[in-house]
Design a protein around this motif. Structure first.
Motif, PDB file in Angstrom:
ATOM      1  N   ILE B   9       0.837  -1.220   0.000  1.00 17.84           N
ATOM      2  CA  ILE B   9       0.000   0.000   0.000  1.00 17.84           C
ATOM      3  C   ILE B   9       0.868   1.266   0.000  1.00 17.84           C
ATOM      4  O   ILE B   9       0.705   2.111  -0.891  1.00 17.84           O
ATOM      5  CB  ILE B   9      -0.994   0.004   1.193  1.00 17.84           C
ATOM      6  N   PRO B  10       1.813   1.432   0.966  1.00 16.74           N
ATOM      7  CA  PRO B  10       2.656   2.643   0.907  1.00 16.74           C
ATOM      8  C   PRO B  10       3.462   2.759  -0.380  1.00 16.74           C
ATOM      9  O   PRO B  10       3.611   3.863  -0.911  1.00 16.74           O
ATOM     10  CB  PRO B  10       3.609   2.483   2.101  1.00 16.74           C
ATOM     11  N   ILE B  11       3.936   1.615  -0.903  1.00 16.33           N
ATOM     12  CA  ILE B  11       4.759   1.676  -2.134  1.00 16.33           C
ATOM     13  C   ILE B  11       3.894   2.139  -3.312  1.00 16.33           C
ATOM     14  O   ILE B  11       4.312   2.979  -4.111  1.00 16.33           O
ATOM     15  CB  ILE B  11       5.427   0.309  -2.423  1.00 16.33           C
ATOM     16  N   ALA B  12       2.672   1.602  -3.402  1.00 16.89           N
ATOM     17  CA  ALA B  12       1.781   1.987  -4.505  1.00 16.89           C
ATOM     18  C   ALA B  12       1.428   3.475  -4.430  1.00 16.89           C
ATOM     19  O   ALA B  12       1.465   4.186  -5.442  1.00 16.89           O
ATOM     20  CB  ALA B  12       0.513   1.140  -4.457  1.00 16.89           C
ATOM     21  N   TYR B  13       1.130   3.953  -3.224  1.00 17.84           N
ATOM     22  CA  TYR B  13       0.802   5.377  -3.075  1.00 17.84           C
ATOM     23  C   TYR B  13       2.023   6.249  -3.355  1.00 17.84           C
ATOM     24  O   TYR B  13       1.888   7.347  -3.893  1.00 17.84           O
ATOM     25  CB  TYR B  13       0.254   5.674  -1.681  1.00 17.84           C
ATOM     26  N   MET B  14       3.208   5.741  -2.999  1.00 18.99           N
ATOM     27  CA  MET B  14       4.430   6.509  -3.262  1.00 18.99           C
ATOM     28  C   MET B  14       4.564   6.817  -4.760  1.00 18.99           C
ATOM     29  O   MET B  14       4.957   7.923  -5.138  1.00 18.99           O
ATOM     30  CB  MET B  14       5.652   5.709  -2.784  1.00 18.99           C
ATOM     31  N   LEU B  15       4.198   5.839  -5.599  1.00 20.67           N
ATOM     32  CA  LEU B  15       4.295   6.049  -7.053  1.00 20.67           C
ATOM     33  C   LEU B  15       3.407   7.221  -7.484  1.00 20.67           C
ATOM     34  O   LEU B  15       3.819   8.055  -8.287  1.00 20.67           O
ATOM     35  CB  LEU B  15       3.904   4.774  -7.804  1.00 20.67           C
ATOM     36  N   VAL B  16       2.196   7.275  -6.927  1.00 22.11           N
ATOM     37  CA  VAL B  16       1.264   8.363  -7.276  1.00 22.11           C
ATOM     38  C   VAL B  16       1.805   9.712  -6.788  1.00 22.11           C
ATOM     39  O   VAL B  16       1.767  10.710  -7.513  1.00 22.11           O
ATOM     40  CB  VAL B  16      -0.141   8.090  -6.662  1.00 22.11           C
ATOM     41  N   SER B  84      12.369  -6.794  -5.316  1.00 21.77           N
ATOM     42  CA  SER B  84      11.782  -7.320  -6.548  1.00 21.77           C
ATOM     43  C   SER B  84      12.270  -8.735  -6.859  1.00 21.77           C
ATOM     44  O   SER B  84      13.458  -9.022  -6.790  1.00 21.77           O
ATOM     45  CB  SER B  84      12.109  -6.390  -7.712  1.00 21.77           C
ATOM     46  N   THR B  85      11.307  -9.584  -7.195  1.00 21.10           N
ATOM     47  CA  THR B  85      11.685 -10.939  -7.618  1.00 21.10           C
ATOM     48  C   THR B  85      11.519 -11.091  -9.131  1.00 21.10           C
ATOM     49  O   THR B  85      11.887 -12.099  -9.705  1.00 21.10           O
ATOM     50  CB  THR B  85      10.788 -11.982  -6.916  1.00 21.10           C
ATOM     51  N   ARG B  86      10.963 -10.054  -9.753  1.00 23.77           N
ATOM     52  CA  ARG B  86      10.702 -10.126 -11.205  1.00 23.77           C
ATOM     53  C   ARG B  86      11.802  -9.468 -12.036  1.00 23.77           C
ATOM     54  O   ARG B  86      11.985  -9.773 -13.196  1.00 23.77           O
ATOM     55  CB  ARG B  86       9.373  -9.442 -11.526  1.00 23.77           C
ATOM     56  N   ILE B  87      12.496  -8.485 -11.461  1.00 25.53           N
ATOM     57  CA  ILE B  87      13.540  -7.751 -12.201  1.00 25.53           C
ATOM     58  C   ILE B  87      14.890  -8.102 -11.566  1.00 25.53           C
ATOM     59  O   ILE B  87      15.011  -8.105 -10.337  1.00 25.53           O
ATOM     60  CB  ILE B  87      13.332  -6.220 -12.097  1.00 25.53           C
ATOM     61  N   SER B  88      15.893  -8.361 -12.420  1.00 25.39           N
ATOM     62  CA  SER B  88      17.212  -8.731 -11.882  1.00 25.39           C
ATOM     63  C   SER B  88      17.882  -7.528 -11.208  1.00 25.39           C
ATOM     64  O   SER B  88      17.650  -6.381 -11.598  1.00 25.39           O
ATOM     65  CB  SER B  88      18.100  -9.259 -13.003  1.00 25.39           C
ATOM     66  N   VAL B 132      12.777  12.693 -16.741  1.00 31.83           N
ATOM     67  CA  VAL B 132      11.367  12.293 -16.590  1.00 31.83           C
ATOM     68  C   VAL B 132      11.167  10.876 -17.153  1.00 31.83           C
ATOM     69  O   VAL B 132      10.525  10.023 -16.528  1.00 31.83           O
ATOM     70  CB  VAL B 132      10.427  13.309 -17.287  1.00 31.83           C
ATOM     71  N   LEU B 133      11.769  10.610 -18.319  1.00 32.63           N
ATOM     72  CA  LEU B 133      11.628   9.292 -18.952  1.00 32.63           C
ATOM     73  C   LEU B 133      12.204   8.185 -18.074  1.00 32.63           C
ATOM     74  O   LEU B 133      11.560   7.159 -17.845  1.00 32.63           O
ATOM     75  CB  LEU B 133      12.342   9.280 -20.305  1.00 32.63           C
ATOM     76  N   VAL B 134      13.437   8.398 -17.574  1.00 28.24           N
ATOM     77  CA  VAL B 134      14.092   7.366 -16.751  1.00 28.24           C
ATOM     78  C   VAL B 134      13.327   7.160 -15.447  1.00 28.24           C
ATOM     79  O   VAL B 134      13.130   6.025 -15.001  1.00 28.24           O
ATOM     80  CB  VAL B 134      15.577   7.729 -16.468  1.00 28.24           C
ATOM     81  N   LEU B 135      12.852   8.269 -14.856  1.00 30.44           N
ATOM     82  CA  LEU B 135      12.114   8.164 -13.593  1.00 30.44           C
ATOM     83  C   LEU B 135      10.799   7.413 -13.792  1.00 30.44           C
ATOM     84  O   LEU B 135      10.459   6.520 -12.993  1.00 30.44           O
ATOM     85  CB  LEU B 135      11.854   9.560 -13.008  1.00 30.44           C
ATOM     86  N   VAL B 136      10.085   7.755 -14.860  1.00 32.98           N
ATOM     87  CA  VAL B 136       8.804   7.066 -15.121  1.00 32.98           C
ATOM     88  C   VAL B 136       9.050   5.573 -15.393  1.00 32.98           C
ATOM     89  O   VAL B 136       8.290   4.710 -14.937  1.00 32.98           O
ATOM     90  CB  VAL B 136       8.046   7.748 -16.294  1.00 32.98           C
ATOM     91  N   PHE B 137      10.152   5.273 -16.088  1.00 29.12           N
ATOM     92  CA  PHE B 137      10.510   3.873 -16.347  1.00 29.12           C
ATOM     93  C   PHE B 137      10.777   3.138 -15.034  1.00 29.12           C
ATOM     94  O   PHE B 137      10.305   2.012 -14.822  1.00 29.12           O
ATOM     95  CB  PHE B 137      11.732   3.810 -17.267  1.00 29.12           C
ATOM     96  N   GLY B 140       7.647   2.512 -13.226  1.00 25.77           N
ATOM     97  CA  GLY B 140       6.986   1.386 -13.888  1.00 25.77           C
ATOM     98  C   GLY B 140       7.554   0.056 -13.406  1.00 25.77           C
ATOM     99  O   GLY B 140       6.805  -0.901 -13.165  1.00 25.77           O
ATOM    100  N   LEU B 141       8.876   0.002 -13.249  1.00 22.59           N
ATOM    101  CA  LEU B 141       9.522  -1.228 -12.770  1.00 22.59           C
ATOM    102  C   LEU B 141       9.076  -1.559 -11.345  1.00 22.59           C
ATOM    103  O   LEU B 141       8.807  -2.722 -11.025  1.00 22.59           O
ATOM    104  CB  LEU B 141      11.049  -1.079 -12.799  1.00 22.59           C
ATOM    105  N   VAL B 142       9.000  -0.517 -10.500  1.00 25.62           N
ATOM    106  CA  VAL B 142       8.556  -0.732  -9.116  1.00 25.62           C
ATOM    107  C   VAL B 142       7.099  -1.225  -9.119  1.00 25.62           C
ATOM    108  O   VAL B 142       6.753  -2.182  -8.407  1.00 25.62           O
ATOM    109  CB  VAL B 142       8.705   0.556  -8.264  1.00 25.62           C
TER     110      VAL B 142
END
Lengths: 157, 146
Positions: B9-16, B84-88, B132-137, B140-142
């Motif tokens: 929950i905190p991680i998802a809200y952090m993205l917003v 993360s277990t999905r991204i190396s 902005v591009l790298v941050l949004v990417f 997205g990974l998070v």
């Protein structure tokens, strides 16, 4: 945040004291932030309306959008860090309670809404000033309440 | 540990929150370049052709808090990739490096203009766009890792 998840609190008095210290500081930050906003934008409808829209009778100019947006930008950053820390520690200590999930949701939503509502009020109508006032005060009070519940669990268990 | 999913929950809200901070930051920059009304494209062209002059004092006034704020914020965002277990971890490390370098480039870009190394403001627009591009990417990974 990783250390909050992995360390066992029962055997780590240092971590307990560190968490109590940061939450204690954040409790006072939230209280002082209310006072700061009372000085900067006002905490009653009349002062807030004068700040946002000016007052022609008293020759008061409305706040510049640059100034207001800078305040919103800083508020969002400070809210994010404050709420992240309080919410993470609260989850750590009250993870078995059903209410935890909802309290964290409400805290994050209020923290995000209040800076945005201030901008909405500036661009639209004075009606949103009331909504901002309620969300700002509620968000801060909820953050302070959760901080007190954390301190109670940490120091008086 | 029980109820680990609650930390999502905190991680998802952090993205917003980070998206909101990013939008307000770009808006503030455009306002400082004379944005008025909805002529955003016109403002971008104006920045590219003739950016607003800034003294060293003005530059440091903006750069100092951003060095602290962006550094800590990027650290907090990037450190969630440890879970993360999905991204190396190797890929996360590369993106984190790119994120910090682009942030530093973005903050210091106006210095080149202030010192007269670049007359055009394209360097600021390029650095801001890249960041902005790298941050949004990264966000997205998070989000993908949640």
């Amino acid at each position: 945040m990783k250390f909050l998840v992995t360390k066992d609190l029962a055997h780590t008095t240092l971590l307990v004291n560190l968490m109590a210290g940061v939450v204690f500081s954040l409790f006072f930050y939230l209280a002082l932030d209310i006072v700061l906003h009372a000085y900067v934008v006002g905490l009653d409808v009349t002062t807030l309306s004068t700040t946002l829209y000016g007052n022609t009778e008293e020759f008061i100019e409305p706040i510049l959008i640059d100034t207001l947006l800078l305040q919103v930008h800083i508020d969002l950053f400070m809210s994010l860090f404050t709420i992240m820390i309080v919410a993470s520690i609260y989850i750590r200590l009250h993870s078995t309670k059903v209410m935890t999930k909802w309290l964290v949701h409400i805290l994050f939503i209020l923290g995000l809404l209040s800076p945005i509502l201030l901008l909405v009020a500036y661009f639209t109508s004075a009606g949103f000033v009331y909504v901002w006032l309620v969300s700002f005060i509620l968000g801060h009070c909820l953050g302070m309440l959760m901080s007190l519940l954390i301190l109670k669990r940490l120091l008086f268990k | 540990m029980k109820n680990l999913h609650l930390y999502h929950i905190p991680i998802a809200y952090m993205l917003v929150y980070v998206i909101a901070i990013l939008v307000s930051g770009v808006w503030l920059f455009l306002l400082s370049q004379g944005l008025s009304g909805s002529d955003m494209l016109e403002t971008f062209i104006r920045v590219a052709n003739l950016p607003e002059p800034k003294s060293l004092h003005n530059f440091i006034e903006v750069a100092a808090p951003h060095m602290f704020a962006m550094g800590t914020l990027l650290f907090v965002i990037a450190h969630f990739m440890l879970f993360s277990t999905r991204i190396s971890h190797k890929f996360s490390l590369r993106i984190s490096y790119a994120l910090f370098v682009s942030a530093l480039f973005n903050i210091s870009a106006y210095l080149f203009i202030s010192f007269g190394l670049f007359v055009s403001g394209w360097i600021k627009l390029f650095s801001m766009g890249l960041f902005v591009l790298v941050l949004v990417f990264m966000l997205g990974l998070v989000a993908f890792s949640l």
